[in-house]
Design a protein around this motif. Sequence first.
Motif, PDB file in Angstrom:
ATOM      1  N   VAL A  18       0.853  -1.181   0.000  1.00  0.00           N
ATOM      2  CA  VAL A  18       0.000   0.000   0.000  1.00  0.00           C
ATOM      3  C   VAL A  18       0.898   1.243   0.000  1.00  0.00           C
ATOM      4  CG1 VAL A  18      -0.207   0.087   2.518  1.00  0.00           C
ATOM      5  CG2 VAL A  18      -1.972   1.109   1.107  1.00  0.00           C
ATOM      6  N   GLU A  19       0.470   2.266  -0.722  1.00  0.00           N
ATOM      7  CA  GLU A  19       1.193   3.531  -0.677  1.00  0.00           C
ATOM      8  C   GLU A  19       0.731   4.275   0.565  1.00  0.00           C
ATOM      9  OE1 GLU A  19       2.009   7.569  -3.256  1.00  0.00           O
ATOM     10  OE2 GLU A  19       1.349   5.760  -4.306  1.00  0.00           O
ATOM     11  N   VAL A  20       1.679   4.597   1.449  1.00  0.00           N
ATOM     12  CA  VAL A  20       1.324   5.219   2.722  1.00  0.00           C
ATOM     13  C   VAL A  20       1.537   6.725   2.715  1.00  0.00           C
ATOM     14  CG1 VAL A  20       1.692   3.153   4.103  1.00  0.00           C
ATOM     15  CG2 VAL A  20       3.598   4.699   3.700  1.00  0.00           C
ATOM     16  N   GLY A  21       2.070   7.246   1.647  1.00  0.00           N
ATOM     17  CA  GLY A  21       2.251   8.689   1.573  1.00  0.00           C
ATOM     18  C   GLY A  21       3.423   9.054   0.704  1.00  0.00           C
ATOM     19  N   GLN A  30      18.989  14.439   4.563  1.00  0.00           N
ATOM     20  CA  GLN A  30      19.314  13.019   4.467  1.00  0.00           C
ATOM     21  C   GLN A  30      18.053  12.169   4.535  1.00  0.00           C
ATOM     22  OE1 GLN A  30      22.280  11.904   7.284  1.00  0.00           O
ATOM     23  NE2 GLN A  30      23.794  13.310   6.454  1.00  0.00           N
ATOM     24  N   LEU A  31      18.062  11.083   3.803  1.00  0.00           N
ATOM     25  CA  LEU A  31      16.901  10.212   3.691  1.00  0.00           C
ATOM     26  C   LEU A  31      16.590   9.468   4.999  1.00  0.00           C
ATOM     27  CD1 LEU A  31      14.716   8.999   1.911  1.00  0.00           C
ATOM     28  CD2 LEU A  31      16.364   7.285   1.169  1.00  0.00           C
ATOM     29  N   ARG A  32      17.598   8.908   5.646  1.00  0.00           N
ATOM     30  CA  ARG A  32      17.361   8.096   6.851  1.00  0.00           C
ATOM     31  C   ARG A  32      16.625   8.833   7.959  1.00  0.00           C
ATOM     32  NH1 ARG A  32      22.575   4.495   8.268  1.00  0.00           N
ATOM     33  NH2 ARG A  32      22.441   3.342   6.335  1.00  0.00           N
ATOM     34  N   PRO A  33      17.080  10.010   8.380  1.00  0.00           N
ATOM     35  CA  PRO A  33      16.368  10.720   9.443  1.00  0.00           C
ATOM     36  C   PRO A  33      14.947  11.119   9.024  1.00  0.00           C
ATOM     37  CG  PRO A  33      18.570  11.643   9.168  1.00  0.00           C
ATOM     38  CD  PRO A  33      18.349  10.684   8.044  1.00  0.00           C
ATOM     39  N   ALA A  34      14.764  11.469   7.752  1.00  0.00           N
ATOM     40  CA  ALA A  34      13.437  11.842   7.281  1.00  0.00           C
ATOM     41  C   ALA A  34      12.492  10.643   7.312  1.00  0.00           C
ATOM     42  CB  ALA A  34      13.525  12.422   5.864  1.00  0.00           C
ATOM     43  N   LEU A  35      12.973   9.471   6.894  1.00  0.00           N
ATOM     44  CA  LEU A  35      12.148   8.254   6.960  1.00  0.00           C
ATOM     45  C   LEU A  35      11.837   7.882   8.408  1.00  0.00           C
ATOM     46  CD1 LEU A  35      13.660   5.897   4.245  1.00  0.00           C
ATOM     47  CD2 LEU A  35      11.338   6.828   4.318  1.00  0.00           C
ATOM     48  N   ALA A  36      12.830   7.980   9.281  1.00  0.00           N
ATOM     49  CA  ALA A  36      12.614   7.647  10.687  1.00  0.00           C
ATOM     50  C   ALA A  36      11.539   8.539  11.292  1.00  0.00           C
ATOM     51  CB  ALA A  36      13.928   7.780  11.468  1.00  0.00           C
ATOM     52  N   GLU A  41       5.933   9.203  13.277  1.00  0.00           N
ATOM     53  CA  GLU A  41       4.621   9.852  13.196  1.00  0.00           C
ATOM     54  C   GLU A  41       3.532   8.833  12.874  1.00  0.00           C
ATOM     55  OE1 GLU A  41       4.710  13.148  10.475  1.00  0.00           O
ATOM     56  OE2 GLU A  41       6.467  14.006  11.449  1.00  0.00           O
ATOM     57  N   ALA A  42       3.825   7.909  11.966  1.00  0.00           N
ATOM     58  CA  ALA A  42       2.852   6.871  11.616  1.00  0.00           C
ATOM     59  C   ALA A  42       2.567   5.973  12.821  1.00  0.00           C
ATOM     60  CB  ALA A  42       3.357   6.041  10.443  1.00  0.00           C
ATOM     61  N   ALA A  43       3.595   5.607  13.567  1.00  0.00           N
ATOM     62  CA  ALA A  43       3.412   4.763  14.742  1.00  0.00           C
ATOM     63  C   ALA A  43       2.567   5.471  15.792  1.00  0.00           C
ATOM     64  CB  ALA A  43       4.761   4.363  15.330  1.00  0.00           C
ATOM     65  N   ASP A  44       2.807   6.761  15.997  1.00  0.00           N
ATOM     66  CA  ASP A  44       2.011   7.531  16.947  1.00  0.00           C
ATOM     67  C   ASP A  44       0.547   7.577  16.516  1.00  0.00           C
ATOM     68  OD1 ASP A  44       4.264   8.006  18.460  1.00  0.00           O
ATOM     69  OD2 ASP A  44       4.576  10.044  17.686  1.00  0.00           O
ATOM     70  N   ALA A  45       0.306   7.746  15.219  1.00  0.00           N
ATOM     71  CA  ALA A  45      -1.064   7.795  14.705  1.00  0.00           C
ATOM     72  C   ALA A  45      -1.769   6.456  14.894  1.00  0.00           C
ATOM     73  CB  ALA A  45      -1.060   8.185  13.233  1.00  0.00           C
ATOM     74  N   ILE A  46      -1.028   5.360  14.719  1.00  0.00           N
ATOM     75  CA  ILE A  46      -1.614   4.031  14.906  1.00  0.00           C
ATOM     76  C   ILE A  46      -1.972   3.826  16.372  1.00  0.00           C
ATOM     77  CG2 ILE A  46      -1.090   1.559  14.878  1.00  0.00           C
ATOM     78  CD1 ILE A  46       0.547   2.158  12.300  1.00  0.00           C
ATOM     79  N   GLU A  47      -1.114   4.284  17.288  1.00  0.00           N
ATOM     80  CA  GLU A  47      -1.372   4.122  18.723  1.00  0.00           C
ATOM     81  C   GLU A  47      -2.665   4.794  19.151  1.00  0.00           C
ATOM     82  OE1 GLU A  47       1.642   5.257  21.470  1.00  0.00           O
ATOM     83  OE2 GLU A  47       2.962   3.641  20.876  1.00  0.00           O
ATOM     84  N   VAL A  48      -2.966   5.960  18.617  1.00  0.00           N
ATOM     85  CA  VAL A  48      -4.156   6.674  19.038  1.00  0.00           C
ATOM     86  C   VAL A  48      -5.390   6.282  18.215  1.00  0.00           C
ATOM     87  CG1 VAL A  48      -2.877   8.653  19.904  1.00  0.00           C
ATOM     88  CG2 VAL A  48      -3.716   8.681  17.562  1.00  0.00           C
ATOM     89  N   GLY A  49      -5.175   5.526  17.141  1.00  0.00           N
ATOM     90  CA  GLY A  49      -6.286   5.094  16.287  1.00  0.00           C
ATOM     91  C   GLY A  49      -6.981   3.879  16.854  1.00  0.00           C
ATOM     92  N   GLU A  50      -8.001   3.431  16.145  1.00  0.00           N
ATOM     93  CA  GLU A  50      -8.727   2.239  16.565  1.00  0.00           C
ATOM     94  C   GLU A  50      -7.955   0.998  16.181  1.00  0.00           C
ATOM     95  OE1 GLU A  50     -12.746   2.162  15.184  1.00  0.00           O
ATOM     96  OE2 GLU A  50     -13.028   4.270  15.576  1.00  0.00           O
ATOM     97  N   GLU A  51      -8.144  -0.076  16.960  1.00  0.00           N
ATOM     98  CA  GLU A  51      -7.521  -1.345  16.656  1.00  0.00           C
ATOM     99  C   GLU A  51      -8.303  -2.049  15.576  1.00  0.00           C
ATOM    100  OE1 GLU A  51      -6.499  -3.894  19.850  1.00  0.00           O
ATOM    101  OE2 GLU A  51      -5.970  -2.253  21.160  1.00  0.00           O
ATOM    102  N   GLY A  52      -7.618  -2.967  14.887  1.00  0.00           N
ATOM    103  CA  GLY A  52      -8.289  -3.763  13.877  1.00  0.00           C
ATOM    104  C   GLY A  52      -8.050  -3.242  12.484  1.00  0.00           C
TER     105      GLY A  52
END
Length: 58
Positions: A18-21, A30-36, A41-52
């Motif tokens: 899936v394209e995530v953005g 630099q690419l590495r710090p930007a990807l990290a 940010e994606a992990a934080d969004a998943i934590e506050v989102g609904e499960e499933g």
Amino acid sequence: MIGPFTLPVLFTVGEHTVEVGELTLAPGEQLRPALAAMFREAADAIEVGEEGGDDGTP
């Protein structure tokens, strides 16, 4: 001088991709710090989102 450029970001698990953005990098950034940062940010969004998933699985 070269301006910023944008890269698509795809996430693959098993046979599903899936394209995530998009990730835009400024000249000299630099690419590495930007990807990290993007994945933190994606992990934080998943934590506050609904499960499933969207297929109804928990």
